[in-house]
Design an enzyme around this catalytic site. Sequence first.
Site, mmCIF file in Angstrom:
data_model
loop_
_atom_site.group_PDB
_atom_site.id
_atom_site.type_symbol
_atom_site.label_atom_id
_atom_site.label_comp_id
_atom_site.label_asym_id
_atom_site.label_seq_id
_atom_site.Cartn_x
_atom_site.Cartn_y
_atom_site.Cartn_z
ATOM 1 N N TYR A 147 0.964 -1.231 -0.016
ATOM 2 C CA TYR A 147 -0.041 0.027 -0.101
ATOM 3 C C TYR A 147 0.875 1.385 -0.048
ATOM 4 O O TYR A 147 0.483 2.276 -0.425
ATOM 5 C CB TYR A 147 -1.085 0.066 1.193
ATOM 6 C CG TYR A 147 -2.245 -0.519 0.862
ATOM 7 C CD1 TYR A 147 -2.397 -2.009 0.663
ATOM 8 C CD2 TYR A 147 -3.403 0.038 1.119
ATOM 9 C CE1 TYR A 147 -3.409 -2.727 0.545
ATOM 10 C CE2 TYR A 147 -4.653 -0.525 1.022
ATOM 11 C CZ TYR A 147 -4.764 -2.047 0.629
ATOM 12 O OH TYR A 147 -5.715 -2.545 0.514
ATOM 13 N N LYS A 200 3.130 -15.177 1.905
ATOM 14 C CA LYS A 200 3.460 -15.952 0.735
ATOM 15 C C LYS A 200 4.873 -16.262 0.819
ATOM 16 O O LYS A 200 5.615 -15.880 0.094
ATOM 17 C CB LYS A 200 2.997 -15.334 -0.611
ATOM 18 C CG LYS A 200 1.402 -15.282 -0.776
ATOM 19 C CD LYS A 200 1.038 -16.835 -1.279
ATOM 20 C CE LYS A 200 1.528 -17.226 -2.692
ATOM 21 N NZ LYS A 200 1.086 -18.419 -3.183
ATOM 22 N N ASP A 254 -2.815 -17.866 0.371
ATOM 23 C CA ASP A 254 -3.852 -18.575 -0.784
ATOM 24 C C ASP A 254 -4.465 -19.710 0.251
ATOM 25 O O ASP A 254 -5.714 -19.811 0.270
ATOM 26 C CB ASP A 254 -3.349 -19.062 -1.925
ATOM 27 C CG ASP A 254 -2.025 -19.832 -1.798
ATOM 28 O OD1 ASP A 254 -1.400 -19.964 -0.873
ATOM 29 O OD2 ASP A 254 -1.690 -20.451 -2.937
ATOM 30 N N ASP A 301 -6.367 -7.114 3.704
ATOM 31 C CA ASP A 301 -7.594 -6.462 2.949
ATOM 32 C C ASP A 301 -8.488 -7.542 2.419
ATOM 33 O O ASP A 301 -9.683 -7.412 2.471
ATOM 34 C CB ASP A 301 -7.002 -5.551 1.906
ATOM 35 C CG ASP A 301 -8.233 -4.955 1.125
ATOM 36 O OD1 ASP A 301 -9.142 -4.433 1.884
ATOM 37 O OD2 ASP A 301 -8.053 -4.836 0.124
ATOM 38 N N ASP A 331 -12.411 -9.290 3.697
ATOM 39 C CA ASP A 331 -13.657 -9.052 3.168
ATOM 40 C C ASP A 331 -14.258 -10.560 3.001
ATOM 41 O O ASP A 331 -15.362 -10.832 3.242
ATOM 42 C CB ASP A 331 -13.447 -8.872 1.871
ATOM 43 C CG ASP A 331 -13.792 -7.098 1.620
ATOM 44 O OD1 ASP A 331 -13.614 -6.438 2.758
ATOM 45 O OD2 ASP A 331 -14.124 -6.703 0.513
HETATM 46 C C1 IPM Z 1 -10.393 -1.307 3.497
HETATM 47 C C2 IPM Z 1 -10.800 -0.691 2.232
HETATM 48 C C3 IPM Z 1 -9.586 0.218 2.034
HETATM 49 C C4 IPM Z 1 -8.395 -0.562 2.087
HETATM 50 C C5 IPM Z 1 -9.908 1.037 0.920
HETATM 51 C C6 IPM Z 1 -11.135 1.720 0.995
HETATM 52 C C7 IPM Z 1 -8.448 1.971 0.577
HETATM 53 O O1 IPM Z 1 -11.098 -1.719 1.420
HETATM 54 O O2 IPM Z 1 -10.189 -0.641 4.792
HETATM 55 O O3 IPM Z 1 -10.442 -2.806 3.552
HETATM 56 O O4 IPM Z 1 -7.954 -0.913 0.903
HETATM 57 O O5 IPM Z 1 -7.575 -0.907 3.025
HETATM 58 MG MG MG Z 2 -11.058 -3.706 2.081
#
Ligand code: IPM
Ligand code: MG
Length: 368
Positions: free
Chosen positions: A142, A192, A225, A249, A253
């Site tokens: 990042y 990884k 993975d 990240d 999710d």
């Molecule tokens: C998260 C989001 C952020 C990230 C974005 C909005 C920059 O997806 O907080 O998970 O990628 O960290």
């Molecule tokens: Mg995210």
Amino acid sequence: MPNPSLLILAGDGIGPEVMDEVKRIIAWFGDKRDLTFDVSEDLVGGAAYDKHGVPLADETMAKAQEVDAVLLGAVGGPKYDDLDFSVKPERGLLRLRKEMDLFANLRPAQCFDALADFSSLKKDVVAGLDIMIVRELTSGVYFGEPRGIHIEDNMRVGINTQRYTEAEIERVARAAFDLARKRSNKVCSMEKANVMESGILWRDVVTEVHQADYADVELSHMYADNGAMQLVRAPKQFDVILTDNLFGDILSDCAAMLTGSLGMLPSASLGLPMANGRPKAMYEPVHGSAPDIAGQGKANPIACILSFAMALRYSFDEGAEADRLEAAIEKVLADGARTGDLMGPEGGTPLSTKQMGDVILQALDASV
Ligand code: IPM
Ligand code: MG
């Protein structure tokens, strides 16, 4: 002692709507629990861009550095898709994380009993799930340099750099081990190391920190993975998952969806202790700005309210009050309160954002 201070950055899309409900919850704690916060508000993301031409004004950044905790809603929206990369709404959020040095991002994925049917996985795979992803938040790909889009041999080349120092790995590893000790005492570290040198270093440093200071915690390592696969195969094998910025990240999710809805998941981003002993901190829901439903009063405010519960626990040492708020949410869900994102195939009339806030406040009233 002065009241603890909060800076609310509601942001874009559904951010302001869900944050309105959090403000009512904050006021409730002032009225009923003698826990009064000094609350100020400012702009972030597209909302800040519209006013200042940047997604986070310097004055806002300075305020964020001074308060005890920042509460953030969400940033981004289609209106801002064509902006230059340097002023995109997300840059405001990334600036806060970087300049406040919020290196430990805690993303709990907990499956509420009342919602076990909403997961895309079978109920018995997720019922009772309670895992914590600890994502490194201030380094890795990042932020690594060099980065950019360059021309080489008449061709465009996109570059990002995955870079981790030992110190960066060590401090987030310590955060994960410390948390594990308060939970089921297990950490699974994901990288990884089979293809990335930064992954080899990650595994080495985590192992060294473990041997030196946390040998009582059970540590395992997994390629990221495989970790993604295991998260959907048998998520209850995990307690704390420790991972880097990009894998975190993605994996968070994935973990979020196990619980039925992204509208349920809070997060805490913590840094070093400030002079008053509290950690630098920002709290935000894992969900985004959801432009498709913004402005309609339909959004689920629970992730944002649970983020405030995390603030009570991690910034203000009010674990019992955090428990109270979480129990109120569990109660209304058990009683069948549902926003649109939580409607099952049987249908019914969903609650509005504000109605969900109302029932949570009622449950809080009943708790005292
Ligand atoms: C998260 C989001 C952020 C990230 C974005 C909005 C920059 O997806 O907080 O998970 O990628 O960290
Ligand atoms: Mg995210």
